[in-house]
Design an enzyme around this catalytic site. Sequence first.
Site, PDB file in Angstrom:
ATOM      1  N   LYS A 136       5.538  -4.592  -3.799  1.00  0.00           N
ATOM      2  CA  LYS A 136       6.987  -4.463  -3.671  1.00  0.00           C
ATOM      3  C   LYS A 136       7.469  -4.735  -2.254  1.00  0.00           C
ATOM      4  CE  LYS A 136      11.058  -3.562  -5.283  1.00  0.00           C
ATOM      5  NZ  LYS A 136      11.668  -4.680  -6.025  1.00  0.00           N
ATOM      6  N   ARG A 163       3.884  -0.474  -4.923  1.00  0.00           N
ATOM      7  CA  ARG A 163       3.637  -1.018  -3.580  1.00  0.00           C
ATOM      8  C   ARG A 163       2.281  -1.719  -3.468  1.00  0.00           C
ATOM      9  NH1 ARG A 163       7.120   1.028   0.361  1.00  0.00           N
ATOM     10  NH2 ARG A 163       5.615   0.378   1.906  1.00  0.00           N
ATOM     11  N   GLU A 223       7.005 -15.206 -11.063  1.00  0.00           N
ATOM     12  CA  GLU A 223       6.437 -13.934 -10.588  1.00  0.00           C
ATOM     13  C   GLU A 223       5.838 -13.099 -11.706  1.00  0.00           C
ATOM     14  OE1 GLU A 223       8.423 -11.502  -7.136  1.00  0.00           O
ATOM     15  OE2 GLU A 223       9.946 -12.060  -8.589  1.00  0.00           O
ATOM     16  N   TRP A 233      -3.040  -2.641  -1.481  1.00  0.00           N
ATOM     17  CA  TRP A 233      -2.782  -4.080  -1.687  1.00  0.00           C
ATOM     18  C   TRP A 233      -3.624  -4.754  -0.614  1.00  0.00           C
ATOM     19  CZ3 TRP A 233      -0.847  -8.297   1.042  1.00  0.00           C
ATOM     20  CH2 TRP A 233      -0.428  -9.392   0.268  1.00  0.00           C
ATOM     21  N   HIS A 272      15.153 -38.000  -7.811  1.00  0.00           N
ATOM     22  CA  HIS A 272      14.430 -38.480  -6.622  1.00  0.00           C
ATOM     23  C   HIS A 272      12.948 -38.102  -6.653  1.00  0.00           C
ATOM     24  CE1 HIS A 272      18.106 -39.876  -4.780  1.00  0.00           C
ATOM     25  NE2 HIS A 272      18.674 -38.710  -5.053  1.00  0.00           N
ATOM     26  N   CYS A 292       0.840  -1.195   0.000  1.00  0.00           N
ATOM     27  CA  CYS A 292       0.000   0.000   0.000  1.00  0.00           C
ATOM     28  C   CYS A 292       0.877   1.248   0.000  1.00  0.00           C
ATOM     29  CB  CYS A 292      -0.949   0.075   1.179  1.00  0.00           C
ATOM     30  SG  CYS A 292      -2.018  -1.335   1.371  1.00  0.00           S
ATOM     31  N   GLU A 327      16.256 -18.626  -7.927  1.00  0.00           N
ATOM     32  CA  GLU A 327      15.948 -17.231  -8.246  1.00  0.00           C
ATOM     33  C   GLU A 327      15.480 -17.100  -9.696  1.00  0.00           C
ATOM     34  OE1 GLU A 327      15.311 -14.690  -6.663  1.00  0.00           O
ATOM     35  OE2 GLU A 327      15.633 -13.013  -8.039  1.00  0.00           O
ATOM     36  N   ASN A 378      -1.727   2.394   5.957  1.00  0.00           N
ATOM     37  CA  ASN A 378      -0.908   1.224   5.590  1.00  0.00           C
ATOM     38  C   ASN A 378      -0.716   0.389   6.844  1.00  0.00           C
ATOM     39  OD1 ASN A 378      -0.532   2.325   3.097  1.00  0.00           O
ATOM     40  ND2 ASN A 378       1.659   2.708   3.334  1.00  0.00           N
ATOM     41  N   GLY A 379      -0.726  -0.931   6.702  1.00  0.00           N
ATOM     42  CA  GLY A 379      -0.485  -1.792   7.864  1.00  0.00           C
ATOM     43  C   GLY A 379      -1.737  -2.569   8.224  1.00  0.00           C
ATOM     44  N   LYS A 433      11.845 -15.585 -10.615  1.00  0.00           N
ATOM     45  CA  LYS A 433      11.637 -14.456 -11.527  1.00  0.00           C
ATOM     46  C   LYS A 433      10.597 -14.826 -12.572  1.00  0.00           C
ATOM     47  CE  LYS A 433      12.797 -11.704  -9.808  1.00  0.00           C
ATOM     48  NZ  LYS A 433      13.403 -11.867  -8.542  1.00  0.00           N
TER      49      LYS A 433
END
Length: 614
Positions: free
Chosen positions: A609, A27, A494, A77, A510, A2, A487, A103-104, A491
């Site tokens: 983010k 964000r 995402e 968000w 395995h 947010c 990674e 926010n929060g 990427k």
Amino acid sequence: MCGIVGYVGNKTAADILLDGLTSLEYRGYDSSGIALNIDGKMKLYKAQGKLQNLRNIIKNDYAEISKSTIGIGHIRWATHGVPSVENAHPHTCNCGKVAVVHNGIIENYKELKAKLESKGCHFKSQTDTETVAHLVASKYAETQDLTEAVRLATKEIEGAYALAVMHQDVKGTIVATRRNAPLVIGFGEDENFVASDIPALIQYTKKAMYLEDNQIVTLTSDSAKIIDINNNPQTLKTETLPWEPVALSKMGYKHYMLKEIHEQPDIVRNVLTGKLKATDEQINLNEVTLQKADLKELKRIQIVACGTSLHAAMVGKYLIEDFCEIPVEVEASSEYIYRKTITDDKTLVIGVSQSGETADTITAIRLAKKKGSHILIITNRPDSTMAREADSLVPVNAGIEVSVAATKSYMAQLISFYLLAIYMAEVKGSINSEELNELKHELIMLPQKIDKVLTNKEEIQKIARKFSGFKDFIFIARGINFPTALEGALKLKEISYINATGYSAGELKHGPIAMLDDSMPVLSVLMKGKVYEKILSNAEEAKARNARMIALTDSDDIKLDDLFENIIHVPEISEILSPALAIVPLQLLAYYIAEFLGKDVDQPRNLAKSVTVE
Ligand code: M6R
């Protein structure tokens, strides 16, 4: 997660709020809204979805809206309640005179809501934030003072918040406060700003102050008064922000992600500057405040991080164990915090975070701090909550990263780990200096090698186009490049939403090998060194199951041409430094696949983010 922006001054507030929200869009982006005081009336404008939807609403009423020179805005968000207009901020009270952006998470919102409902408050949204609007309104009814109303409200609120509040009857005033969520005030000429992050301010002012937890600021166009939660006056401590507005532009690239990938050679140079001066000089890492004697006595290191930062931490573990022979545990912060955590004052705990605001990692380092561990933070944001909690702060200086998919911050974290591991090895004398000097030389040469990979991007683009139609992807590697495989897969998933998984190449047989057939591309990270031949054998096993074979390698062995359908070549590099080079083509591959698929590369769905909730 947010974004908040507030403005009071002499310009059209809506323009400044929309610009601010645009630069905070990374964000969160599921809904947005602004509150303005227009001719003495509180007016709210909200939209579901991307910010453009709010822009369209504002355009239709712009003549009226442009009169207002005060307002607060928010980009969301979703945590409590689906993304919708009702749940978009700002939220307001019964009479509509109070507007709040937040926010929060208000942890005790259910109790507060029940209390407020019993007093006649009607809730219109499913959010936790709406309780704050009603609570402030009820405190204002008692005190007729907005700052006092916010102060009293925060005494009852539990959880994390950054808040900006306006009241229709308190003209030209914004009250803002924070606890465990960032908030910064910006000072201009006859105008003042408040925002949850610098990008929202930097194009207007570089004069700013980070609010501390439980401080409450009352902003007008020409004043900023701060008190704490117990009503004690606080001193304004302004500083000049080190960021340039140009850092937040795309500089001609189609997406921030592509620009940030291209910034990596310079990022490596920046991180090394002042720390690695010459190959035969010791690393200068004054930021590590742990006494050298204590460092030599360390029995254990724990590293906590999330997502991409966790992958950098995994490379860090490999380096520190290899150079310093200290056992290192790496754990996702979210796992570290909910089990019996064994740590003490003989353990160094390293937190790694791009944003420095990731809730899971903040909780993890606080837990370790309570147990007496020295806390070393590697972050891109020296202004963040984690940085403030650090005993040692190693800033990674990657500049503000806008794209939700982390790229340049990962590179900067990796380079910081190389510096840290070499520094510790030099203090401990645990490795011969020739070997370290060789690595230092390679670090200095790294930017040129990354540049070469970037000039080869058309090749990667072709491979991306060829494989963009596949639904699944496997990345395999071993040793120090196992995190590179993780990674690379992260990427890709995402930003393209392709089901991509990184496996240790030895683990393929395995279980995962059962999935292989000609619908499965397998990308082998095949850098020369100890595990090269082993990965080659694992790749053969995949080829025998008809998997579509891609290699990423610094080898020019012609044998590879028979095994792999496509080969991404990178310049030769030592195995120990190879993660810092091998990741670049994987970032580009993910980028181009997502771009071919027409995905929203910089703002992938469901992500934000900085993740400030646990
Ligand atoms: O700000 P942090 O590094 O603490 O964030 C951790 C993760 O949320 C972050 O790396 C996330 O995985 C990114 N979207 C990766 O591209």
